[in-house]
Scaffold this motif. Structure first.
Motif, PDB file in Angstrom:
ATOM      1  N   LEU A  82      33.476  36.955  29.697  1.00  0.00           N
ATOM      2  CA  LEU A  82      33.779  38.700  30.528  1.00  0.00           C
ATOM      3  C   LEU A  82      34.033  38.089  31.889  1.00  0.00           C
ATOM      4  N   HIS A  83      35.071  38.429  32.282  1.00  0.00           N
ATOM      5  CA  HIS A  83      35.720  38.611  33.898  1.00  0.00           C
ATOM      6  C   HIS A  83      35.935  39.746  34.607  1.00  0.00           C
ATOM      7  N   PHE A  84      36.410  39.780  35.673  1.00  0.00           N
ATOM      8  CA  PHE A  84      37.107  41.457  35.794  1.00  0.00           C
ATOM      9  C   PHE A  84      38.233  41.507  36.781  1.00  0.00           C
ATOM     10  N   GLU A  85      39.058  42.383  36.921  1.00  0.00           N
ATOM     11  CA  GLU A  85      40.405  42.158  37.547  1.00  0.00           C
ATOM     12  C   GLU A  85      40.698  43.291  38.513  1.00  0.00           C
ATOM     13  N   ASP A  86      41.231  42.862  39.805  1.00  0.00           N
ATOM     14  CA  ASP A  86      41.381  44.502  40.758  1.00  0.00           C
ATOM     15  C   ASP A  86      42.554  44.908  39.927  1.00  0.00           C
ATOM     16  N   ARG A  90      43.771  40.829  40.146  1.00  0.00           N
ATOM     17  CA  ARG A  90      43.680  39.608  39.938  1.00  0.00           C
ATOM     18  C   ARG A  90      42.801  39.385  40.200  1.00  0.00           C
ATOM     19  N   ALA A  91      42.053  38.662  40.039  1.00  0.00           N
ATOM     20  CA  ALA A  91      40.493  38.386  39.466  1.00  0.00           C
ATOM     21  C   ALA A  91      39.796  38.208  40.742  1.00  0.00           C
ATOM     22  N   VAL A  92      38.282  39.114  40.414  1.00  0.00           N
ATOM     23  CA  VAL A  92      37.027  39.688  41.353  1.00  0.00           C
ATOM     24  C   VAL A  92      35.902  38.682  41.024  1.00  0.00           C
ATOM     25  N   ALA A 140      38.469  47.063  38.450  1.00  0.00           N
ATOM     26  CA  ALA A 140      40.030  47.584  37.545  1.00  0.00           C
ATOM     27  C   ALA A 140      39.704  47.401  35.930  1.00  0.00           C
ATOM     28  N   THR A 141      39.368  46.344  35.881  1.00  0.00           N
ATOM     29  CA  THR A 141      39.886  45.790  34.751  1.00  0.00           C
ATOM     30  C   THR A 141      39.337  44.627  33.843  1.00  0.00           C
ATOM     31  N   ALA A 142      38.383  44.662  32.752  1.00  0.00           N
ATOM     32  CA  ALA A 142      37.915  43.921  31.532  1.00  0.00           C
ATOM     33  C   ALA A 142      38.642  42.820  31.426  1.00  0.00           C
ATOM     34  N   VAL A 143      37.702  41.686  31.420  1.00  0.00           N
ATOM     35  CA  VAL A 143      39.212  40.228  30.806  1.00  0.00           C
ATOM     36  C   VAL A 143      37.326  39.649  29.707  1.00  0.00           C
ATOM     37  N   ILE A 144      38.621  39.586  28.340  1.00  0.00           N
ATOM     38  CA  ILE A 144      37.584  38.741  27.657  1.00  0.00           C
ATOM     39  C   ILE A 144      38.561  37.760  27.530  1.00  0.00           C
TER      40      ILE A 144
END
Length: 183
Positions: A82-86, A90-92, A140-144
């Motif tokens: 799990l990671h996040f983006e703005d 772009r990766a946070v 802003a966004t969660a990414v799996i």
């Protein structure tokens, strides 16, 4: 033995039992029916705040919900990345904290998910600006990341970590959802 060590020993034992229970449940589920990895097109990603049940004392959290929207059973890694983006995609710089006593973390079997069934994982983080250095983010966004693609979902929650650290959140392994299905 002082009270602090006793408390730590009890907490460590409970965490070990939790992980052992998750491990055995995951192994049983993965072994019960042979299935392939879930393609991204067969899953949906969502969050359930359970009416604020995770909030309090500068803490917050949610349930990450992966649902099999396909017609066949499939498998998902028990601890997907799990990671996040703005807001600009772009990766946070926010990473999962390793579970206590497990470095770099547990090795877990994949979990089977039947059609129409959801898997959930508890997410937890510090939401209040309680650390020196005011080191907070609001992804802003969660990414799996999954084999064959990614799932994205709006996130928009406030997370804080100690200054200089990127370890913003805790993530439990996925397990079958025990909540009754929505009408």
């Amino acid at each position: 033995m002082n009270a602090r060590r006793v408390g730590f020993a009890v907490l460590s034992s409970c965490a070990g039992l939790f992980v052992a229970g998750v491990l055995s449940a995951s192994v049983v589920q993965a072994a019960s029916v042979r299935s392939s990895q879930c393609p991204v097109s067969q899953l949906s990603l969502g969050f359930d705040d359970e009416g604020g049940a995770f909030n309090g004392m500068s803490q917050s959290g949610t349930l990450l919900v992966l649902r099999n929207i396909g017609r066949t059973p499939c498998r998902v890694r028990a601890l997907p990345r799990l990671h996040f983006e703005d807001a600009d995609g772009r990766a946070v710089d926010a990473v999962r904290r390793a579970p206590p006593g497990m470095h770099p973390g547990p090795v877990l079997s994949s979990v089977q998910v039947m059609p129409g069934v959801a898997l959930t994982a508890r997410l937890h983080w510090v939401s209040g600006d309680v650390y020196d250095g005011h080191h907070c983010i609001s992804p802003a966004t969660a990414v799996i990341d999954l084999p064959g693609g990614t799932l994205r979902q709006s996130f928009g929650r406030h997370m804080c970590a100690p200054a200089g650290s990127a370890r913003f959140f805790d993530q439990a392994p996925l397990r079958p959802d025990t909540a009754p299905p929505a009408p």
